[in-house]
Design a protein around this motif. Structure first.
Motif, PDB file in Angstrom:
ATOM      1  N   CYS A   1      -2.956 -13.947   4.323  1.00  0.00           N
ATOM      2  CA  CYS A   1      -4.371 -13.611   4.138  1.00  0.00           C
ATOM      3  C   CYS A   1      -5.143 -13.919   5.420  1.00  0.00           C
ATOM      4  CB  CYS A   1      -4.952 -14.409   2.975  1.00  0.00           C
ATOM      5  SG  CYS A   1      -6.736 -14.199   2.760  1.00  0.00           S
ATOM      6  N   GLY A   2      -5.862 -12.931   5.931  1.00  0.00           N
ATOM      7  CA  GLY A   2      -6.644 -13.115   7.151  1.00  0.00           C
ATOM      8  C   GLY A   2      -7.872 -13.973   6.949  1.00  0.00           C
ATOM      9  N   ASP A   3      -8.279 -14.195   5.687  1.00  0.00           N
ATOM     10  CA  ASP A   3      -9.454 -15.027   5.400  1.00  0.00           C
ATOM     11  C   ASP A   3      -9.117 -16.516   5.393  1.00  0.00           C
ATOM     12  OD1 ASP A   3     -11.172 -12.942   5.290  1.00  0.00           O
ATOM     13  OD2 ASP A   3     -11.635 -13.091   3.155  1.00  0.00           O
ATOM     14  N   CYS A   4      -8.068 -16.880   4.639  1.00  0.00           N
ATOM     15  CA  CYS A   4      -7.787 -18.310   4.443  1.00  0.00           C
ATOM     16  C   CYS A   4      -6.430 -18.755   4.962  1.00  0.00           C
ATOM     17  CB  CYS A   4      -7.918 -18.678   2.962  1.00  0.00           C
ATOM     18  SG  CYS A   4      -6.611 -17.992   1.919  1.00  0.00           S
ATOM     19  N   GLY A   5      -5.559 -17.819   5.304  1.00  0.00           N
ATOM     20  CA  GLY A   5      -4.246 -18.187   5.829  1.00  0.00           C
ATOM     21  C   GLY A   5      -3.182 -18.402   4.776  1.00  0.00           C
ATOM     22  N   SER A   6      -3.523 -18.231   3.499  1.00  0.00           N
ATOM     23  CA  SER A   6      -2.534 -18.388   2.440  1.00  0.00           C
ATOM     24  C   SER A   6      -1.615 -17.169   2.378  1.00  0.00           C
ATOM     25  CB  SER A   6      -3.227 -18.568   1.078  1.00  0.00           C
ATOM     26  OG  SER A   6      -3.992 -19.740   1.050  1.00  0.00           O
ATOM     27  N   TYR A   7      -0.496 -17.338   1.697  1.00  0.00           N
ATOM     28  CA  TYR A   7       0.419 -16.219   1.514  1.00  0.00           C
ATOM     29  C   TYR A   7      -0.072 -15.304   0.405  1.00  0.00           C
ATOM     30  CZ  TYR A   7       3.929 -18.518   4.438  1.00  0.00           C
ATOM     31  OH  TYR A   7       4.599 -19.093   5.479  1.00  0.00           O
ATOM     32  N   PHE A   8       0.318 -14.053   0.482  1.00  0.00           N
ATOM     33  CA  PHE A   8       0.117 -13.121  -0.619  1.00  0.00           C
ATOM     34  C   PHE A   8       1.273 -13.293  -1.597  1.00  0.00           C
ATOM     35  CE2 PHE A   8      -3.359 -11.449   1.417  1.00  0.00           C
ATOM     36  CZ  PHE A   8      -3.763 -10.182   1.009  1.00  0.00           C
ATOM     37  N   GLY A   9       0.962 -13.135  -2.883  1.00  0.00           N
ATOM     38  CA  GLY A   9       1.987 -13.213  -3.911  1.00  0.00           C
ATOM     39  C   GLY A   9       1.862 -12.060  -4.876  1.00  0.00           C
ATOM     40  N   ALA A  10       2.932 -11.814  -5.616  1.00  0.00           N
ATOM     41  CA  ALA A  10       2.938 -10.710  -6.583  1.00  0.00           C
ATOM     42  C   ALA A  10       2.162 -11.097  -7.837  1.00  0.00           C
ATOM     43  CB  ALA A  10       4.367 -10.350  -6.948  1.00  0.00           C
ATOM     44  N   LYS A  11       1.309 -10.178  -8.322  1.00  0.00           N
ATOM     45  CA  LYS A  11       0.555 -10.360  -9.567  1.00  0.00           C
ATOM     46  C   LYS A  11       0.756  -9.103 -10.418  1.00  0.00           C
ATOM     47  CE  LYS A  11      -1.368 -14.132  -7.835  1.00  0.00           C
ATOM     48  NZ  LYS A  11      -0.564 -14.178  -6.606  1.00  0.00           N
ATOM     49  N   VAL A  12       0.837  -9.304 -11.723  1.00  0.00           N
ATOM     50  CA  VAL A  12       1.060  -8.176 -12.636  1.00  0.00           C
ATOM     51  C   VAL A  12      -0.223  -7.859 -13.382  1.00  0.00           C
ATOM     52  CG1 VAL A  12       2.404  -7.307 -14.572  1.00  0.00           C
ATOM     53  CG2 VAL A  12       3.480  -8.816 -12.898  1.00  0.00           C
ATOM     54  N   TRP A  13      -0.649  -6.622 -13.322  1.00  0.00           N
ATOM     55  CA  TRP A  13      -1.802  -6.145 -14.088  1.00  0.00           C
ATOM     56  C   TRP A  13      -1.306  -5.367 -15.309  1.00  0.00           C
ATOM     57  CZ3 TRP A  13      -5.512  -3.743  -9.833  1.00  0.00           C
ATOM     58  CH2 TRP A  13      -6.106  -4.794  -9.122  1.00  0.00           C
ATOM     59  N   HIS A  14      -1.990  -5.583 -16.457  1.00  0.00           N
ATOM     60  CA  HIS A  14      -1.682  -4.853 -17.692  1.00  0.00           C
ATOM     61  C   HIS A  14      -0.178  -4.915 -17.998  1.00  0.00           C
ATOM     62  CE1 HIS A  14      -5.723  -3.271 -17.223  1.00  0.00           C
ATOM     63  NE2 HIS A  14      -5.387  -2.764 -16.041  1.00  0.00           N
ATOM     64  N   SER A  15       0.341  -6.146 -18.064  1.00  0.00           N
ATOM     65  CA  SER A  15       1.792  -6.328 -18.188  1.00  0.00           C
ATOM     66  C   SER A  15       2.380  -5.729 -19.459  1.00  0.00           C
ATOM     67  CB  SER A  15       2.124  -7.822 -18.124  1.00  0.00           C
ATOM     68  OG  SER A  15       1.458  -8.529 -19.165  1.00  0.00           O
ATOM     69  N   ASN A  16       1.570  -5.624 -20.518  1.00  0.00           N
ATOM     70  CA  ASN A  16       2.111  -5.149 -21.796  1.00  0.00           C
ATOM     71  C   ASN A  16       1.650  -3.745 -22.167  1.00  0.00           C
ATOM     72  OD1 ASN A  16       3.509  -7.600 -22.331  1.00  0.00           O
ATOM     73  ND2 ASN A  16       1.570  -8.542 -22.963  1.00  0.00           N
ATOM     74  N   SER A  17       1.264  -2.977 -21.160  1.00  0.00           N
ATOM     75  CA  SER A  17       0.805  -1.620 -21.457  1.00  0.00           C
ATOM     76  C   SER A  17       1.438  -0.627 -20.497  1.00  0.00           C
ATOM     77  CB  SER A  17      -0.723  -1.537 -21.348  1.00  0.00           C
ATOM     78  OG  SER A  17      -1.125  -1.518 -19.987  1.00  0.00           O
ATOM     79  N   LYS A  18       1.196   0.644 -20.764  1.00  0.00           N
ATOM     80  CA  LYS A  18       1.749   1.695 -19.911  1.00  0.00           C
ATOM     81  C   LYS A  18       1.090   1.723 -18.531  1.00  0.00           C
ATOM     82  CE  LYS A  18      -1.400   5.293 -21.632  1.00  0.00           C
ATOM     83  NZ  LYS A  18      -1.474   6.637 -22.256  1.00  0.00           N
ATOM     84  N   TYR A  19       0.000   0.957 -18.376  1.00  0.00           N
ATOM     85  CA  TYR A  19      -0.710   0.907 -17.100  1.00  0.00           C
ATOM     86  C   TYR A  19      -0.230  -0.271 -16.231  1.00  0.00           C
ATOM     87  CZ  TYR A  19      -3.831   4.010 -19.657  1.00  0.00           C
ATOM     88  OH  TYR A  19      -4.336   5.050 -20.389  1.00  0.00           O
ATOM     89  N   ARG A  20       0.893  -0.848 -16.593  1.00  0.00           N
ATOM     90  CA  ARG A  20       1.414  -2.009 -15.871  1.00  0.00           C
ATOM     91  C   ARG A  20       1.571  -1.692 -14.378  1.00  0.00           C
ATOM     92  NH1 ARG A  20       6.088  -4.533 -14.040  1.00  0.00           N
ATOM     93  NH2 ARG A  20       6.292  -6.737 -14.601  1.00  0.00           N
ATOM     94  N   ARG A  21       1.005  -2.569 -13.536  1.00  0.00           N
ATOM     95  CA  ARG A  21       1.095  -2.403 -12.080  1.00  0.00           C
ATOM     96  C   ARG A  21       1.375  -3.765 -11.441  1.00  0.00           C
ATOM     97  NH1 ARG A  21      -1.665   2.174 -10.217  1.00  0.00           N
ATOM     98  NH2 ARG A  21      -0.632   1.731  -8.220  1.00  0.00           N
ATOM     99  N   VAL A  22       2.183  -3.763 -10.418  1.00  0.00           N
ATOM    100  CA  VAL A  22       2.429  -4.982  -9.635  1.00  0.00           C
ATOM    101  C   VAL A  22       1.659  -4.862  -8.327  1.00  0.00           C
ATOM    102  CG1 VAL A  22       4.137  -6.414  -8.460  1.00  0.00           C
ATOM    103  CG2 VAL A  22       4.708  -5.325 -10.639  1.00  0.00           C
ATOM    104  N   ILE A  23       0.834  -5.852  -8.061  1.00  0.00           N
ATOM    105  CA  ILE A  23       0.060  -5.873  -6.819  1.00  0.00           C
ATOM    106  C   ILE A  23       0.402  -7.132  -6.039  1.00  0.00           C
ATOM    107  CG2 ILE A  23      -1.845  -4.609  -7.887  1.00  0.00           C
ATOM    108  CD1 ILE A  23      -3.375  -7.409  -7.669  1.00  0.00           C
ATOM    109  N   TYR A  24       0.023  -7.127  -4.776  1.00  0.00           N
ATOM    110  CA  TYR A  24       0.165  -8.322  -3.943  1.00  0.00           C
ATOM    111  C   TYR A  24      -1.217  -8.700  -3.436  1.00  0.00           C
ATOM    112  CZ  TYR A  24       5.177  -7.618  -4.081  1.00  0.00           C
ATOM    113  OH  TYR A  24       6.470  -7.487  -4.519  1.00  0.00           O
ATOM    114  N   GLN A  25      -1.601  -9.954  -3.719  1.00  0.00           N
ATOM    115  CA  GLN A  25      -2.910 -10.431  -3.263  1.00  0.00           C
ATOM    116  C   GLN A  25      -2.807 -11.883  -2.858  1.00  0.00           C
ATOM    117  OE1 GLN A  25      -5.586 -10.024  -6.630  1.00  0.00           O
ATOM    118  NE2 GLN A  25      -5.183 -12.088  -7.332  1.00  0.00           N
ATOM    119  N   CYS A  26      -3.850 -12.373  -2.180  1.00  0.00           N
ATOM    120  CA  CYS A  26      -3.878 -13.753  -1.699  1.00  0.00           C
ATOM    121  C   CYS A  26      -3.713 -14.724  -2.868  1.00  0.00           C
ATOM    122  CB  CYS A  26      -5.195 -14.019  -0.971  1.00  0.00           C
ATOM    123  SG  CYS A  26      -5.403 -15.738  -0.442  1.00  0.00           S
TER     124      CYS A  26
END
Length: 254
Positions: free
Chosen positions: A68-93
């Motif tokens: 992360c260019g703001d705080c220096g932390s690593y990005f990690g994988a996060k799951v959105w809408h894990s139990n639906s057809k809209y499930r998406r994996v994103i990477y964020q700080c």
């Protein structure tokens, strides 16, 4: 390999005792054929040390690579809408919503990361000849750096013998000898760390050279082995720009 860590005190009963200086000890190097190169071994040992002091996850090739260019932390994988057809994996700080400060860096999708890497690698690959020349120069310079490890070890052994002699017979000032021993031990630790870092850098340069020499053209599809071999890290900034830092020190902004 350290020989004679123990010695036999009774040949009839085969009783053994830990060697605390009663008999000589010997270091033996290169006694067995290596199954991997010394450079690969040093590279892996460096990774072990790095992962002991930094949070690490082996679940993704992107773990501990995206910063992360703001705080220096690593990005990690996060799951959105894990139990639906809209499930998406994103990477964020990982620290985006921790504390009172919210990081403004955007999240990324895996296809986006791969596409941006291909763009950055295309620019990097366009300077292939320069990169190879710089890596070869760096390798030559690193290999010429002399290690003081053996010299410090000899001095340490000599002071240690004097300490043993003092304990048995007296003589020189113990505090002076002990201070010298501690000083040499600290210098040896620092030299071993520097040597380990030097070997790790050599391994990185060799890995880049091997990857570039066997890559004939710009990548058309994402290649995990190339990502791991040439990329040090990727920094994400609040405006969405990405800066790829390659292992030889070259930066590419996309």
């Amino acid at each position: 390999m350290l020989l004679q860590k123990k010695f036999t005190v009774d040949f009839l009963t085969k009783k053994q005792q830990i060697n605390e200086g009663q008999v000589p000890q010997y270091y033996v190097e290169n006694s067995h054929p290596a199954i991997i190169t010394p450079e690969e071994f040093d590279f892996v040992q460096s990774e072990f040390q790095k992962r002991c002091v930094k949070p690490y996850s082996s679940t993704s090739i992107y773990a501990t690579k995206i910063i992360c260019g703001d705080c220096g932390s690593y990005f990690g994988a996060k799951v959105w809408h894990s139990n639906s057809k809209y499930r998406r994996v994103i990477y964020q700080c990982n620290s985006k919503f921790k504390g009172s400060h919210f990081c403004t860096t955007p999240h990324l999708y895996e296809p986006e990361i791969q596409e941006k890497f291909l763009q950055a690698f295309a620019q990097y690959f366009s300077q292939k000849d320069v990169v190879i020349k710089n890596c070869q120069f760096a390798l030559t310079r690193l290999k010429k750096q002399e290690s003081k490890k053996a010299e410090l070890q000899d001095e340490l052994v000599a002071v240690n013998e004097k300490l043993k002699d003092y304990i048995q017979h007296g003589g020189e000032d113990f505090d002076t000898l002990n201070a010298k021993y501690e000083e040499l031990s600290a210098q040896l630790d620092a030299e071993e760390t520097a040597e380990s870092d030097r070997k790790c850098r050599i391994a990185k340069m060799q890995k880049i050279l091997l990857t570039l020499k066997k890559t004939d053209s710009v990548l058309e599809t994402f290649d995990e082995s190339v990502w791991n071999a040439v990329l040090e890290n990727l920094t994400v900034f609040h405006d969405g720009s990405l800066v790829f830092l390659f292992r030889d020190g070259m930066e590419v902004k996309v």
